[in-house]
Scaffold this motif. Sequence first.
Motif, PDB file in Angstrom:
ATOM      1  N   GLN A   2       0.830  -1.205   0.000  1.00  0.00           N
ATOM      2  CA  GLN A   2       0.000   0.000   0.000  1.00  0.00           C
ATOM      3  C   GLN A   2       0.864   1.253   0.000  1.00  0.00           C
ATOM      4  O   GLN A   2       1.844   1.356   0.738  1.00  0.00           O
ATOM      5  CB  GLN A   2      -0.892   0.006   1.243  1.00  0.00           C
ATOM      6  CG  GLN A   2      -1.888   1.160   1.243  1.00  0.00           C
ATOM      7  CD  GLN A   2      -2.810   1.094   2.443  1.00  0.00           C
ATOM      8  OE1 GLN A   2      -2.666   0.224   3.285  1.00  0.00           O
ATOM      9  NE2 GLN A   2      -3.747   1.995   2.503  1.00  0.00           N
ATOM     10  N   GLN A   3       0.506   2.192  -0.836  1.00  0.00           N
ATOM     11  CA  GLN A   3       1.262   3.435  -0.936  1.00  0.00           C
ATOM     12  C   GLN A   3       1.024   4.298   0.301  1.00  0.00           C
ATOM     13  O   GLN A   3      -0.101   4.440   0.775  1.00  0.00           O
ATOM     14  CB  GLN A   3       0.833   4.211  -2.182  1.00  0.00           C
ATOM     15  CG  GLN A   3       1.659   5.470  -2.421  1.00  0.00           C
ATOM     16  CD  GLN A   3       1.234   6.179  -3.691  1.00  0.00           C
ATOM     17  OE1 GLN A   3       0.291   5.772  -4.351  1.00  0.00           O
ATOM     18  NE2 GLN A   3       1.935   7.237  -4.037  1.00  0.00           N
ATOM     19  N   VAL A   4       2.109   4.860   0.842  1.00  0.00           N
ATOM     20  CA  VAL A   4       1.992   5.734   2.009  1.00  0.00           C
ATOM     21  C   VAL A   4       1.289   7.022   1.591  1.00  0.00           C
ATOM     22  O   VAL A   4       1.662   7.637   0.584  1.00  0.00           O
ATOM     23  CB  VAL A   4       3.386   6.063   2.585  1.00  0.00           C
ATOM     24  CG1 VAL A   4       3.266   7.044   3.744  1.00  0.00           C
ATOM     25  CG2 VAL A   4       4.074   4.795   3.041  1.00  0.00           C
ATOM     26  N   PRO A   5       0.249   7.427   2.315  1.00  0.00           N
ATOM     27  CA  PRO A   5      -0.467   8.643   1.919  1.00  0.00           C
ATOM     28  C   PRO A   5       0.401   9.888   2.059  1.00  0.00           C
ATOM     29  O   PRO A   5       1.214   9.988   2.978  1.00  0.00           O
ATOM     30  CB  PRO A   5      -1.640   8.686   2.902  1.00  0.00           C
ATOM     31  CG  PRO A   5      -1.181   7.914   4.084  1.00  0.00           C
ATOM     32  CD  PRO A   5      -0.309   6.834   3.536  1.00  0.00           C
ATOM     33  N   ARG A   6       0.247  10.786   1.141  1.00  0.00           N
ATOM     34  CA  ARG A   6       0.949  12.061   1.223  1.00  0.00           C
ATOM     35  C   ARG A   6       0.175  12.944   2.196  1.00  0.00           C
ATOM     36  O   ARG A   6      -1.033  13.130   2.041  1.00  0.00           O
ATOM     37  CB  ARG A   6       1.015  12.711  -0.162  1.00  0.00           C
ATOM     38  CG  ARG A   6       1.694  14.077  -0.189  1.00  0.00           C
ATOM     39  CD  ARG A   6       1.854  14.542  -1.630  1.00  0.00           C
ATOM     40  NE  ARG A   6       2.456  15.855  -1.709  1.00  0.00           N
ATOM     41  CZ  ARG A   6       1.764  16.980  -1.800  1.00  0.00           C
ATOM     42  NH1 ARG A   6       0.442  16.930  -1.797  1.00  0.00           N
ATOM     43  NH2 ARG A   6       2.367  18.147  -1.880  1.00  0.00           N
ATOM     44  N   ALA A   7       0.849  13.475   3.184  1.00  0.00           N
ATOM     45  CA  ALA A   7       0.180  14.230   4.244  1.00  0.00           C
ATOM     46  C   ALA A   7       0.718  15.648   4.326  1.00  0.00           C
ATOM     47  O   ALA A   7       1.894  15.906   4.050  1.00  0.00           O
ATOM     48  CB  ALA A   7       0.369  13.529   5.588  1.00  0.00           C
ATOM     49  N   LEU A   8      -0.161  16.550   4.706  1.00  0.00           N
ATOM     50  CA  LEU A   8       0.194  17.943   4.930  1.00  0.00           C
ATOM     51  C   LEU A   8      -0.108  18.293   6.372  1.00  0.00           C
ATOM     52  O   LEU A   8      -1.200  18.016   6.870  1.00  0.00           O
ATOM     53  CB  LEU A   8      -0.596  18.857   3.974  1.00  0.00           C
ATOM     54  CG  LEU A   8      -0.349  20.367   4.050  1.00  0.00           C
ATOM     55  CD1 LEU A   8      -0.612  21.008   2.677  1.00  0.00           C
ATOM     56  CD2 LEU A   8      -1.235  21.055   5.094  1.00  0.00           C
ATOM     57  N   GLY A   9       0.868  18.871   7.059  1.00  0.00           N
ATOM     58  CA  GLY A   9       0.667  19.345   8.420  1.00  0.00           C
ATOM     59  C   GLY A   9       0.596  20.860   8.423  1.00  0.00           C
ATOM     60  O   GLY A   9       1.477  21.529   7.862  1.00  0.00           O
ATOM     61  N   LEU A  10      -0.459  21.408   8.999  1.00  0.00           N
ATOM     62  CA  LEU A  10      -0.638  22.862   9.044  1.00  0.00           C
ATOM     63  C   LEU A  10      -0.713  23.329  10.483  1.00  0.00           C
ATOM     64  O   LEU A  10      -1.634  22.972  11.221  1.00  0.00           O
ATOM     65  CB  LEU A  10      -1.912  23.276   8.299  1.00  0.00           C
ATOM     66  CG  LEU A  10      -2.332  24.748   8.456  1.00  0.00           C
ATOM     67  CD1 LEU A  10      -1.247  25.685   7.930  1.00  0.00           C
ATOM     68  CD2 LEU A  10      -3.655  25.008   7.735  1.00  0.00           C
ATOM     69  N   ASP A  11       0.263  24.115  10.878  1.00  0.00           N
ATOM     70  CA  ASP A  11       0.218  24.801  12.165  1.00  0.00           C
ATOM     71  C   ASP A  11      -0.369  26.186  11.902  1.00  0.00           C
ATOM     72  O   ASP A  11       0.347  27.124  11.561  1.00  0.00           O
ATOM     73  CB  ASP A  11       1.624  24.900  12.757  1.00  0.00           C
ATOM     74  CG  ASP A  11       1.642  25.671  14.078  1.00  0.00           C
ATOM     75  OD1 ASP A  11       0.551  25.881  14.660  1.00  0.00           O
ATOM     76  OD2 ASP A  11       2.734  26.057  14.522  1.00  0.00           O
ATOM     77  N   PHE A  12      -1.689  26.277  12.012  1.00  0.00           N
ATOM     78  CA  PHE A  12      -2.396  27.549  11.807  1.00  0.00           C
ATOM     79  C   PHE A  12      -2.355  28.291  13.135  1.00  0.00           C
ATOM     80  O   PHE A  12      -3.136  28.044  14.039  1.00  0.00           O
ATOM     81  CB  PHE A  12      -3.828  27.263  11.354  1.00  0.00           C
ATOM     82  CG  PHE A  12      -4.738  28.463  11.330  1.00  0.00           C
ATOM     83  CD1 PHE A  12      -4.320  29.663  10.784  1.00  0.00           C
ATOM     84  CD2 PHE A  12      -6.020  28.391  11.868  1.00  0.00           C
ATOM     85  CE1 PHE A  12      -5.155  30.762  10.763  1.00  0.00           C
ATOM     86  CE2 PHE A  12      -6.861  29.486  11.853  1.00  0.00           C
ATOM     87  CZ  PHE A  12      -6.433  30.671  11.302  1.00  0.00           C
ATOM     88  N   GLY A  13      -1.399  29.205  13.266  1.00  0.00           N
ATOM     89  CA  GLY A  13      -1.148  29.850  14.543  1.00  0.00           C
ATOM     90  C   GLY A  13      -1.788  31.211  14.677  1.00  0.00           C
ATOM     91  O   GLY A  13      -2.181  31.842  13.690  1.00  0.00           O
ATOM     92  N   THR A  14      -1.886  31.671  15.903  1.00  0.00           N
ATOM     93  CA  THR A  14      -2.437  32.999  16.167  1.00  0.00           C
ATOM     94  C   THR A  14      -1.555  34.080  15.559  1.00  0.00           C
ATOM     95  O   THR A  14      -2.046  35.046  14.978  1.00  0.00           O
ATOM     96  CB  THR A  14      -2.562  33.216  17.683  1.00  0.00           C
ATOM     97  OG1 THR A  14      -3.396  32.199  18.246  1.00  0.00           O
ATOM     98  CG2 THR A  14      -3.180  34.579  17.991  1.00  0.00           C
ATOM     99  N   THR A  15      -0.239  33.911  15.677  1.00  0.00           N
ATOM    100  CA  THR A  15       0.702  34.906  15.164  1.00  0.00           C
ATOM    101  C   THR A  15       1.319  34.490  13.838  1.00  0.00           C
ATOM    102  O   THR A  15       1.406  35.285  12.907  1.00  0.00           O
ATOM    103  CB  THR A  15       1.820  35.154  16.188  1.00  0.00           C
ATOM    104  OG1 THR A  15       1.243  35.505  17.447  1.00  0.00           O
ATOM    105  CG2 THR A  15       2.737  36.285  15.724  1.00  0.00           C
ATOM    106  N   ASN A  16       1.763  33.235  13.747  1.00  0.00           N
ATOM    107  CA  ASN A  16       2.414  32.732  12.540  1.00  0.00           C
ATOM    108  C   ASN A  16       1.832  31.375  12.155  1.00  0.00           C
ATOM    109  O   ASN A  16       1.370  30.627  13.020  1.00  0.00           O
ATOM    110  CB  ASN A  16       3.930  32.564  12.768  1.00  0.00           C
ATOM    111  CG  ASN A  16       4.621  33.879  13.057  1.00  0.00           C
ATOM    112  OD1 ASN A  16       4.621  34.784  12.231  1.00  0.00           O
ATOM    113  ND2 ASN A  16       5.213  33.986  14.237  1.00  0.00           N
TER     114      ASN A  16
END
Length: 430
Positions: A2-16
Amino acid sequence: MQQVPRALGLDFGTTNSVVALAGGGESRLVDFVGAQATGAVFRSALCFWHEDGAKGGMAHEAGPWAIAEYMEYPEDSRFLQSFKSVAASPIFESASVFEKRFRFEELGQIFLARMIAHAGGALDQRPDRIIVGRPVEYAGSRPDETLARRRYDAMFAGFGADIHYVHEPLGAAFSYASRLDRAATILVADFGGGTSDFSLVRVEAPGAARRATPLGSAGIGIAGDRFDYRILDHLVLPMLGKGGAYRSFGKMLEIPRSYFADFADWSRLALMRNRRTMEELARLQKAADDPAAIGRMMTVIEKELGYPLYGAVGALKRALSQQERATFRFSGGGLEIEETVTRADFEGWIAPDLARIEATVDQALAKARVAPDAIDRVFLTGGSSLIPAIRGIFATRFGEARLASGGELTSIAHGLALIGEEANLAEWAA
């Protein structure tokens, strides 16, 4: 296989905000591209202005490009920052931008679209999974977690990917686990702009294997923005009329504190620049015992001086993290302030906040059922973790030798992307 899923991590921060992409067990940060770019860090800010030919006659930008636009035309722009801090607020319904009102999710969608546009094509391909960091405890008075989730869902609705939400310090913990060479129980302390969050994680297989188990979390809506307001409250707001009085029907009354509370909340401060509020302040100025102070407050609002004012506050805070005393300087709107502040002064101003943060650490330990002496490592992340008084809380309790730090602005996104490759996301999801 099985192919490893491509993942996106988003740190949606208050300042940055920071984005990372993962595949095949590796995670890389997304660097933004262009003259205003600041590497992998994208300021959580928006700027709007009138422009012929733009849809609805209004153009917009985000991140450092929003800051550049605002700095060039401050009085003709509307600059919004820290809008994440109202995600869970039932009081906040919309932000007024010129003649239009925007709901939280609409601001978020505009922000994400501009972030993608400035990523140099790195975010054009939709990932299989998106892992969005969320605070353990949302900012604000009586935060509504269900409301925040509904707004986040609407904000990310157009991505067409599998969306998951993970507590932000767990992302930092997963990132830190790759540095370890032995099993450990770690406490991650994440100090953002709006919230301070704490999570405990047991790492059984460190390094590339990164087999880890979350144990418990706690958070509080006190962080960098609150510390900024403490500085404003002591150095600036008295010059804008706070603590003063005005005459009403033969009695001297205190100037309403609500005006000054608005300086701590961008959503209310952004709304102050309207005809009704400015007319109220003009009447108040005529009755005030110090009309010049009210005049200065009106000028700060009218000339959109909030950004440079908070810039001066941030500069002082950073300086006091490096030295025992520093000078606060601000000039604009009739305000001329130059005052020396010691680190002891600042620590005294934020002492009540530090006490509540320390109590929240106790809550995290209690929820995880882990004694302080069972903590092998403490990982400090987030901009406010650099404040000596913050670090001192953990050095006193756990010992300096157990403390680690690094990637203060990027570790969460890096770890969130790696979590996105986990086979069982249920144990990580908030």
